[in-house]
Design a protein around this motif. Structure first.
Motif, short mmCIF file in Angstrom:
data_model
loop_
_atom_site.label_atom_id
_atom_site.label_comp_id
_atom_site.label_asym_id
_atom_site.label_seq_id
_atom_site.Cartn_x
_atom_site.Cartn_y
_atom_site.Cartn_z
N GLN A 7 3.60 64.80 80.88
CA GLN A 7 3.81 64.69 79.44
C GLN A 7 5.22 64.28 79.09
O GLN A 7 5.43 63.50 78.18
N SER A 8 6.21 64.81 79.76
CA SER A 8 7.59 64.45 79.49
C SER A 8 8.49 65.09 80.53
O SER A 8 8.18 66.16 81.06
N ARG A 9 9.63 64.45 80.78
CA ARG A 9 10.64 65.04 81.65
C ARG A 9 11.73 65.71 80.82
O ARG A 9 12.78 66.05 81.35
N GLN A 10 11.50 65.87 79.55
CA GLN A 10 12.49 66.49 78.68
C GLN A 10 12.81 67.92 79.13
O GLN A 10 11.94 68.62 79.65
N PRO A 11 14.04 68.39 78.94
CA PRO A 11 14.32 69.80 79.19
C PRO A 11 13.48 70.66 78.25
O PRO A 11 13.48 70.44 77.04
N PRO A 12 12.70 71.61 78.77
CA PRO A 12 11.77 72.36 77.92
C PRO A 12 12.45 73.12 76.79
O PRO A 12 11.84 73.36 75.74
N GLU A 13 13.71 73.50 76.98
CA GLU A 13 14.39 74.27 75.95
C GLU A 13 14.75 73.43 74.71
O GLU A 13 15.18 73.97 73.69
N ASP A 47 11.24 60.02 77.20
CA ASP A 47 11.46 59.42 78.52
C ASP A 47 11.82 57.95 78.45
O ASP A 47 12.67 57.48 79.22
N GLY A 48 11.22 57.21 77.52
CA GLY A 48 11.55 55.80 77.39
C GLY A 48 12.97 55.59 76.92
O GLY A 48 13.70 54.71 77.41
N LEU A 243 8.24 51.68 76.94
CA LEU A 243 8.92 51.32 75.69
C LEU A 243 10.43 51.14 75.86
O LEU A 243 11.12 50.84 74.89
N ALA A 244 10.94 51.29 77.07
CA ALA A 244 12.39 51.19 77.26
C ALA A 244 12.98 49.90 76.68
O ALA A 244 14.05 49.94 76.05
#
Length: 261
Positions: A7-13, A47-48, A243-244
């Protein structure tokens, strides 16, 4: 098996679903060169944009998202458990101050038009009230500095990983799945029109992801038999990274700002 779980590599916090307002997140070293903020579609765009920003090693990304919370100053969620207003007060409002760093606003705009999820000071939850609130907020942010609105990307009538897996089980050599562009984008025409009006009124800039996901009248839900979405309308990591190239104007702006410091 089809990997549709990324779903995403974003930091979960940095992303909140309901409880609590996350602290401001900065990914990278040094001062933030760019801010991405919005609802779960902003989380899907992370992520993009993070991939594109690698072109400027000295740049850092300020990022936060809150589920079902459009990045609109003064918007109050109709969900009594949501802290959307507090989120925007804490993390969006400071971006109205004078700044050189671009801000990118991303949300599932059509969802707020189709079903009232926020109200404003006068209690209004109608489509006109939503557009008025978005216009007032975006104009205030645009007076502070460069402000970008993400136009809708395609959405589908079915959960993409499941549909792709079913197609590949039936035929391992099956073509990528998708829908005619008129159908995949047609459900979001009201949001498209609204965002264009808001951008014109406020001097905001638009980012249009559709040309990178749709070709020759067809929008793809998968590419090389990998899902571009993890459900009907949230981009997977793979889809987001497609989308980068969309962020090239931002990267040029950021590169100039970083080297000019």
């Amino acid at each position: 098996a089809v990997d549709g779980t990324a779903q995403s590599r974003q930091p979960p916090e940095c992303f909140s679903v309901v409880a609590g307002v996350p602290a401001r997140c900065v990914i990278g070293t040094g001062p933030a060169s760019l801010t991405l903020i919005g609802d779960s579609h902003a989380a899907a765009a992370f992520d993009g944009l993070a991939l594109a920003l690698r072109a400027v090693p000295a740049a850092a990304l300020s990022y936060n998202a809150y589920a079902s919370c459009p990045p609109i100053l003064g918007a109050e969620s109709t969900d009594p458990q949501s802290r959307c207003r507090a989120f925007n007060d804490a993390l969006l409002a400071p971006l109205a101050a004078p700044r050189k760093q671009p801000v990118v606003l991303v949300a599932f705009w059509q969802a707020y038009l189709d079903r009232p999820k926020v109200r404003f000071a006068d209690g209004g939850t109608s489509r006109p009230a939503f557009e008025d609130g978005l216009t007032a907020s975006t104009c205030k942010l645009a007076r502070g500095g460069p402000t970008y609105l993400m136009l809708p990307w395609p959405q589908f009538a079915w959960r993409v990983p499941y549909r792709l897996q079913a197609a590949l089980v039936q035929d391992p050599g099956a073509d990528d799945i998708g829908m005619p562009a008129a159908a995949a984008l047609g459900l979001e025409t009201d949001a498209q029109a609204m965002l264009r009006r808001v951008a014109t009124a406020c001097g905001a800039r638009l980012l249009d992801p559709a040309p990178l996901l749709c070709r020759n009248g067809r929008c793809l839900a998968s590419h090389e038999r990998r899902p571009l979405y993890y459900d009907r309308h949230h981009l997977s990591v793979y889809g987001s990274e497609r989308l980068a190239p969309l962020y090239a104007p931002l990267i040029a702006e950021i590169r100039q700002g970083v080297t000019g410091r």
